[in-house]
Design an enzyme around this catalytic site. Structure first.
Site, PDB file in Angstrom:
ATOM      1  N   ILE A  70       8.221 -82.665  26.449  1.00 18.52           N
ATOM      2  CA  ILE A  70       7.680 -83.619  27.794  1.00 18.52           C
ATOM      3  C   ILE A  70       8.168 -82.577  28.960  1.00 18.52           C
ATOM      4  O   ILE A  70       8.869 -81.759  29.224  1.00 18.52           O
ATOM      5  CB  ILE A  70       9.281 -84.843  27.635  1.00 18.52           C
ATOM      6  CG1 ILE A  70       8.473 -85.552  28.695  1.00 18.52           C
ATOM      7  CG2 ILE A  70      10.158 -84.220  27.607  1.00 18.52           C
ATOM      8  CD1 ILE A  70       9.487 -87.463  28.462  1.00 18.52           C
ATOM      9  N   VAL A  72       6.588 -82.662  33.042  1.00 20.32           N
ATOM     10  CA  VAL A  72       5.606 -83.350  34.782  1.00 20.32           C
ATOM     11  C   VAL A  72       5.311 -82.041  35.290  1.00 20.32           C
ATOM     12  O   VAL A  72       5.683 -81.412  35.007  1.00 20.32           O
ATOM     13  CB  VAL A  72       6.593 -84.334  34.888  1.00 20.32           C
ATOM     14  CG1 VAL A  72       5.445 -84.360  36.243  1.00 20.32           C
ATOM     15  CG2 VAL A  72       6.960 -85.024  33.949  1.00 20.32           C
ATOM     16  N   GLU A 104      15.643 -81.215  20.689  1.00 27.15           N
ATOM     17  CA  GLU A 104      16.444 -80.203  20.903  1.00 27.15           C
ATOM     18  C   GLU A 104      15.846 -80.055  22.174  1.00 27.15           C
ATOM     19  O   GLU A 104      14.641 -80.028  22.634  1.00 27.15           O
ATOM     20  CB  GLU A 104      15.991 -79.024  20.329  1.00 27.15           C
ATOM     21  CG  GLU A 104      16.372 -79.490  18.456  1.00 27.15           C
ATOM     22  CD  GLU A 104      16.437 -78.632  17.632  1.00 27.15           C
ATOM     23  OE1 GLU A 104      16.341 -78.964  16.323  1.00 27.15           O
ATOM     24  OE2 GLU A 104      15.658 -77.463  17.901  1.00 27.15           O
ATOM     25  N   ASN A 109      18.813 -75.897  30.615  1.00 28.11           N
ATOM     26  CA  ASN A 109      17.908 -77.268  31.073  1.00 28.11           C
ATOM     27  C   ASN A 109      18.781 -78.035  31.800  1.00 28.11           C
ATOM     28  O   ASN A 109      18.431 -79.031  31.280  1.00 28.11           O
ATOM     29  CB  ASN A 109      16.807 -77.595  30.137  1.00 28.11           C
ATOM     30  CG  ASN A 109      15.496 -78.477  30.707  1.00 28.11           C
ATOM     31  OD1 ASN A 109      15.537 -78.272  32.294  1.00 28.11           O
ATOM     32  ND2 ASN A 109      14.237 -78.367  30.071  1.00 28.11           N
ATOM     33  N   TYR A 116      17.980 -87.087  29.127  1.00 24.46           N
ATOM     34  CA  TYR A 116      17.595 -87.549  28.331  1.00 24.46           C
ATOM     35  C   TYR A 116      19.447 -88.149  28.639  1.00 24.46           C
ATOM     36  O   TYR A 116      19.670 -89.198  27.284  1.00 24.46           O
ATOM     37  CB  TYR A 116      17.796 -86.183  26.948  1.00 24.46           C
ATOM     38  CG  TYR A 116      16.652 -86.104  27.237  1.00 24.46           C
ATOM     39  CD1 TYR A 116      15.979 -86.349  27.524  1.00 24.46           C
ATOM     40  CD2 TYR A 116      17.345 -84.180  27.224  1.00 24.46           C
ATOM     41  CE1 TYR A 116      14.522 -85.251  27.210  1.00 24.46           C
ATOM     42  CE2 TYR A 116      15.674 -83.510  26.738  1.00 24.46           C
ATOM     43  CZ  TYR A 116      14.520 -84.250  26.947  1.00 24.46           C
ATOM     44  OH  TYR A 116      13.413 -83.377  26.762  1.00 24.46           O
TER      45      TYR A 116
HETATM   46  C1  LIG Z   1      13.024 -82.721  32.316  1.00 24.82           C
HETATM   47  C2  LIG Z   1      11.576 -83.165  33.035  1.00 24.82           C
HETATM   48  C3  LIG Z   1       9.985 -83.664  32.377  1.00 24.82           C
HETATM   49  C4  LIG Z   1      11.506 -84.886  34.593  1.00 24.82           C
HETATM   50  O1  LIG Z   1      10.552 -84.936  34.752  1.00 24.82           O
HETATM   51  P1  LIG Z   1      10.832 -85.124  36.153  1.00 24.82           P
HETATM   52  O2  LIG Z   1       9.516 -86.217  36.305  1.00 24.82           O
HETATM   53  O3  LIG Z   1      10.956 -84.518  37.151  1.00 24.82           O
HETATM   54  O4  LIG Z   1      11.940 -86.849  36.719  1.00 24.82           O
HETATM   55  P2  LIG Z   1      12.284 -87.471  37.290  1.00 24.82           P
HETATM   56  O5  LIG Z   1      11.658 -88.031  38.969  1.00 24.82           O
HETATM   57  O6  LIG Z   1      11.877 -88.667  36.175  1.00 24.82           O
HETATM   58  O7  LIG Z   1      13.727 -87.893  37.465  1.00 24.82           O
HETATM   59  C5  LIG Z   1      14.129 -88.824  35.625  1.00 24.82           C
HETATM   60  C6  LIG Z   1      16.263 -87.743  35.519  1.00 24.82           C
HETATM   61  O8  LIG Z   1      16.099 -86.757  35.370  1.00 24.82           O
HETATM   62  C7  LIG Z   1      17.106 -85.280  35.423  1.00 24.82           C
HETATM   63  N1  LIG Z   1      16.332 -84.847  37.113  1.00 24.82           N
HETATM   64  C8  LIG Z   1      14.940 -84.671  37.503  1.00 24.82           C
HETATM   65  N2  LIG Z   1      14.794 -83.536  37.810  1.00 24.82           N
HETATM   66  C9  LIG Z   1      16.640 -82.650  38.272  1.00 24.82           C
HETATM   67  C10 LIG Z   1      16.950 -81.712  38.588  1.00 24.82           C
HETATM   68  N3  LIG Z   1      16.195 -80.781  39.848  1.00 24.82           N
HETATM   69  N4  LIG Z   1      18.117 -81.607  38.444  1.00 24.82           N
HETATM   70  C11 LIG Z   1      19.087 -82.164  37.911  1.00 24.82           C
HETATM   71  N5  LIG Z   1      18.491 -83.509  37.477  1.00 24.82           N
HETATM   72  C12 LIG Z   1      17.190 -83.773  37.505  1.00 24.82           C
HETATM   73  C13 LIG Z   1      17.743 -86.637  36.946  1.00 24.82           C
HETATM   74  O9  LIG Z   1      18.771 -87.335  35.998  1.00 24.82           O
HETATM   75  C14 LIG Z   1      17.060 -87.809  37.122  1.00 24.82           C
HETATM   76  O10 LIG Z   1      17.121 -88.861  37.701  1.00 24.82           O
HETATM   77  P3  LIG Z   1      18.192 -89.558  38.349  1.00 24.82           P
HETATM   78  O11 LIG Z   1      16.479 -89.714  39.985  1.00 24.82           O
HETATM   79  O12 LIG Z   1      18.264 -91.183  38.072  1.00 24.82           O
HETATM   80  O13 LIG Z   1      19.343 -88.452  38.537  1.00 24.82           O
HETATM   81  C15 LIG Z   1      10.324 -82.214  33.956  1.00 24.82           C
HETATM   82  O14 LIG Z   1      12.199 -81.451  35.452  1.00 24.82           O
HETATM   83  C16 LIG Z   1       9.851 -80.733  33.418  1.00 24.82           C
HETATM   84  O15 LIG Z   1       8.737 -81.248  33.961  1.00 24.82           O
HETATM   85  N6  LIG Z   1      10.587 -79.473  33.569  1.00 24.82           N
HETATM   86  C17 LIG Z   1       9.684 -79.393  32.662  1.00 24.82           C
HETATM   87  C18 LIG Z   1       9.807 -79.112  31.358  1.00 24.82           C
HETATM   88  C19 LIG Z   1      11.244 -79.286  30.634  1.00 24.82           C
HETATM   89  O16 LIG Z   1      11.578 -78.747  30.891  1.00 24.82           O
HETATM   90  N7  LIG Z   1      10.739 -80.225  29.603  1.00 24.82           N
HETATM   91  C20 LIG Z   1      12.120 -80.569  28.702  1.00 24.82           C
HETATM   92  C21 LIG Z   1      12.367 -80.112  28.054  1.00 24.82           C
HETATM   93  S1  LIG Z   1      10.879 -79.856  26.316  1.00 24.82           S
END
Ligand SMILES: CC(C)(COP(=O)(O)OP(=O)(O)OC[C@H]1O[C@@H](n2cnc3c(N)ncnc32)[C@H](O)[C@@H]1OP(=O)(O)O)[C@@H](O)C(=O)NCCC(=O)NCCS
Length: 147
Positions: A70, A72, A104, A109, A116
């Site tokens: 997953i 973004v 996993e 991260n 999650y």
């Molecule tokens: C993980 C990922 C998909 C989250 O997407 P996002 O659009 O940035 O997340 P959202 O804005 O929807 O935030 C959802 C939750 O994620 C967590 N979160 C997002 N960014 C965060 C950060 N920088 N630090 C800590 N928690 C964070 C929080 O719990 C957040 O909830 P909250 O807004 O109520 O605090 C994105 O950071 C990403 O693409 N990361 C790189 C790829 C990756 O690591 N994927 C997962 C492993 S396969």
């Protein structure tokens, strides 16, 4: 215009690769991404017009599913799209009758672990030193959720 969900197609591989390489420190290859169009996988994606903002890739076996990927696009992170993608995945799981959800994630991260946990996943175990890093290895955290 609000982002909207549209399925991924093989023709979207270039856009997927660009998001993948921007979002992940250890991105999937093009051929691994292409496997997502195989029979045992399902995907979902968020678009704004023709721009791919993020996507998920999951597999399914009987009533179990593993969230394989997953992500973004970096410039769209922190705006709730990751949570929307995860909720969309859960809706797809319900529609497909998948009740046991697994994933996993790298122990370092924090953003993904936080997402999650807040979506109801619980840690079920660890694989020690599973993922390579720039200077060694790190644990995989195994997580599960019952829908
Ligand atoms: C993980 C990922 C998909 C989250 O997407 P996002 O659009 O940035 O997340 P959202 O804005 O929807 O935030 C959802 C939750 O994620 C967590 N979160 C997002 N960014 C965060 C950060 N920088 N630090 C800590 N928690 C964070 C929080 O719990 C957040 O909830 P909250 O807004 O109520 O605090 C994105 O950071 C990403 O693409 N990361 C790189 C790829 C990756 O690591 N994927 C997962 C492993 S396969």
């Amino acid at each position: 215009m609000q982002p909207e969900f549209r399925p991924l197609r093989p023709a979207d591989l270039d856009a997927m690769l660009a998001v993948e390489q921007g979002a992940h420190a250890h991105p999937w290859s093009r051929s691994l991404l292409a496997d997502a169009f195989g029979e045992r996988y399902f995907t979902g994606a968020l678009w704004q017009e023709n721009a791919l903002l993020g996507y998920f890739i999951a597999d399914r076996v009987l009533d179990e599913t593993t969230l394989m990927n997953i992500c973004v696009a970096p410039e769209w992170q922190g705006r709730g799209l990751g949570r929307q993608l995860l909720e969309h995945y859960f809706a797809r799981c319900r529609a497909l009758g998948l009740g046991w959800l697994w994933l996993e994630v790298r122990a370092s991260n924090r953003a993904a672990l936080s997402l999650y946990a807040s979506a109801g996943y619980e840690e079920s175990g660890r694989r020690r030193n599973y993922y390579p890093t720039a200077d060694g290895h790190e644990d995989a955290v195994l997580m599960q959720k019952r829908l």
